[in-house]
Design a protein around this motif. Structure first.
Motif, PDB file in Angstrom:
ATOM      1  N   VAL A   1       0.824  -1.202   0.000  1.00  0.00           N
ATOM      2  CA  VAL A   1       0.000   0.000   0.000  1.00  0.00           C
ATOM      3  C   VAL A   1       0.864   1.259   0.000  1.00  0.00           C
ATOM      4  O   VAL A   1       0.671   2.160  -0.800  1.00  0.00           O
ATOM      5  CB  VAL A   1      -0.970   0.010   1.200  1.00  0.00           C
ATOM      6  CG1 VAL A   1      -1.762   1.307   1.260  1.00  0.00           C
ATOM      7  CG2 VAL A   1      -1.903  -1.193   1.122  1.00  0.00           C
ATOM      8  N   ALA A   2       1.833   1.345   0.927  1.00  0.00           N
ATOM      9  CA  ALA A   2       2.679   2.537   1.050  1.00  0.00           C
ATOM     10  C   ALA A   2       3.839   2.226   1.976  1.00  0.00           C
ATOM     11  O   ALA A   2       3.848   1.198   2.655  1.00  0.00           O
ATOM     12  CB  ALA A   2       1.863   3.701   1.605  1.00  0.00           C
TER      13      ALA A   2
ATOM     14  N   LEU B   1      -3.473   7.299  -1.583  1.00  0.00           N
ATOM     15  CA  LEU B   1      -3.742   8.172  -0.442  1.00  0.00           C
ATOM     16  C   LEU B   1      -5.174   8.665  -0.563  1.00  0.00           C
ATOM     17  O   LEU B   1      -5.606   9.101  -1.629  1.00  0.00           O
ATOM     18  CB  LEU B   1      -2.764   9.344  -0.449  1.00  0.00           C
ATOM     19  CG  LEU B   1      -2.951  10.378   0.656  1.00  0.00           C
ATOM     20  CD1 LEU B   1      -2.644   9.767   2.024  1.00  0.00           C
ATOM     21  CD2 LEU B   1      -2.063  11.582   0.400  1.00  0.00           C
ATOM     22  N   TRP B   2      -5.932   8.571   0.533  1.00  0.00           N
ATOM     23  CA  TRP B   2      -7.328   9.002   0.512  1.00  0.00           C
ATOM     24  C   TRP B   2      -7.511  10.320   1.255  1.00  0.00           C
ATOM     25  O   TRP B   2      -8.219  11.201   0.818  1.00  0.00           O
ATOM     26  CB  TRP B   2      -8.212   7.903   1.102  1.00  0.00           C
ATOM     27  CG  TRP B   2      -9.670   8.168   1.013  1.00  0.00           C
ATOM     28  CD1 TRP B   2     -10.452   8.132  -0.106  1.00  0.00           C
ATOM     29  CD2 TRP B   2     -10.535   8.535   2.089  1.00  0.00           C
ATOM     30  NE1 TRP B   2     -11.750   8.430   0.216  1.00  0.00           N
ATOM     31  CE2 TRP B   2     -11.830   8.683   1.559  1.00  0.00           C
ATOM     32  CE3 TRP B   2     -10.345   8.731   3.452  1.00  0.00           C
ATOM     33  CZ2 TRP B   2     -12.927   9.027   2.337  1.00  0.00           C
ATOM     34  CZ3 TRP B   2     -11.435   9.069   4.233  1.00  0.00           C
ATOM     35  CH2 TRP B   2     -12.711   9.218   3.676  1.00  0.00           C
TER      36      TRP B   2
ATOM     37  N   SER C   1      -1.993   5.128   8.318  1.00  0.00           N
ATOM     38  CA  SER C   1      -0.541   5.240   8.399  1.00  0.00           C
ATOM     39  C   SER C   1      -0.248   6.088   9.630  1.00  0.00           C
ATOM     40  O   SER C   1      -0.570   7.284   9.661  1.00  0.00           O
ATOM     41  CB  SER C   1       0.025   5.890   7.140  1.00  0.00           C
ATOM     42  OG  SER C   1       1.420   6.044   7.271  1.00  0.00           O
TER      43      SER C   1
ATOM     44  N   TYR D   1      -5.097   5.562   3.671  1.00  0.00           N
ATOM     45  CA  TYR D   1      -5.004   5.041   2.316  1.00  0.00           C
ATOM     46  C   TYR D   1      -6.239   4.184   2.060  1.00  0.00           C
ATOM     47  O   TYR D   1      -6.880   3.700   2.994  1.00  0.00           O
ATOM     48  CB  TYR D   1      -3.739   4.185   2.147  1.00  0.00           C
ATOM     49  CG  TYR D   1      -2.480   5.008   2.199  1.00  0.00           C
ATOM     50  CD1 TYR D   1      -1.942   5.539   1.038  1.00  0.00           C
ATOM     51  CD2 TYR D   1      -1.853   5.263   3.408  1.00  0.00           C
ATOM     52  CE1 TYR D   1      -0.796   6.311   1.080  1.00  0.00           C
ATOM     53  CE2 TYR D   1      -0.702   6.036   3.458  1.00  0.00           C
ATOM     54  CZ  TYR D   1      -0.181   6.558   2.294  1.00  0.00           C
ATOM     55  OH  TYR D   1       0.957   7.324   2.336  1.00  0.00           O
TER      56      TYR D   1
END
Length: 189
Positions: free
Chosen positions: A101-102, A140-141, A122, A129
């Motif tokens: 995801v990140a 990223l949301w 995060s 996310y």
């Protein structure tokens, strides 16, 4: 890349759970401290089985249960190699898939059944996310501002159409509207 291994044997009988999630069909899934996902049957009191186990290199943080394409699915968020990863397991068959995801550290996960997507927090970046239930297109949301030092726990409020975000250090619970991402505060202290 070797994050998952074969289903574990439930012979020891100990349940050292670090996460629980209620499923829409009445079952409950748990995350064992050894990385095993355990299914508790809602139809048969006391009945449980280990559905699968994450490899030791995957540091699982939390899980959530959902019905996706008519099947019960466990979504598990965790870290491996300083990166946030999400795992999706079909609880009945034990089939797994995972996605990066990140970068960073994550502690929270929630499923939005209306949009068929998974949210992940995060911690240090104070960011949320999202990824589709098929684990496609992570992005990223939203970023959390205000007094938050870090963020962790997540929950979807389907009735209020919002994402709830917990911040442990200051005791703040934020809300983000699922359609506009507008931030508010539900509780402080």
């Amino acid at each position: 890349a070797g994050l998952l291994c074969a289903p574990a044997n439930a012979a020891d009988g100990r349940l050292a759970l670090v996460g629980l999630s209620a499923c829409p069909d009445g079952d409950v899934i748990g995350l064992h401290q050894d990385g095993a996902v355990i299914q508790f049957s809602g139809a048969s009191r006391g009945a449980w089985r280990r559905s699968g186990r994450l490899a030791s290199g995957f540091n699982a943080a939390e899980l959530t249960c959902a019905i996706v394409d008519g099947n019960q699915a466990a979504f598990v968020v965790g870290m491996a190699e300083q990166r946030i990863r999400v795992v999706r397991m079909d609880v009945a068959t034990g089939r797994w898939s995972e996605a990066l995801v990140a970068s960073g550290i994550s502690a929270g996960i929630a499923f939005d059944p209306a949009a068929n997507r998974v949210f992940l927090s995060s911690i240090k970046e104070r960011a949320i996310y999202h990824v589709s239930s098929a684990l496609k297109d992570p992005a990223l949301w939203a970023s959390i501002f205000g007094k938050a030092e870090s963020i962790g726990s997540l929950a979807v409020d389907s009735v209020g159409k919002r994402l709830l975000v917990g911040e442990a250090f200051s005791g703040i619970v934020y809300s983000l509207a699922l359609d506009s991402r507008r931030q508010g505060t539900v509780a402080e202290g």
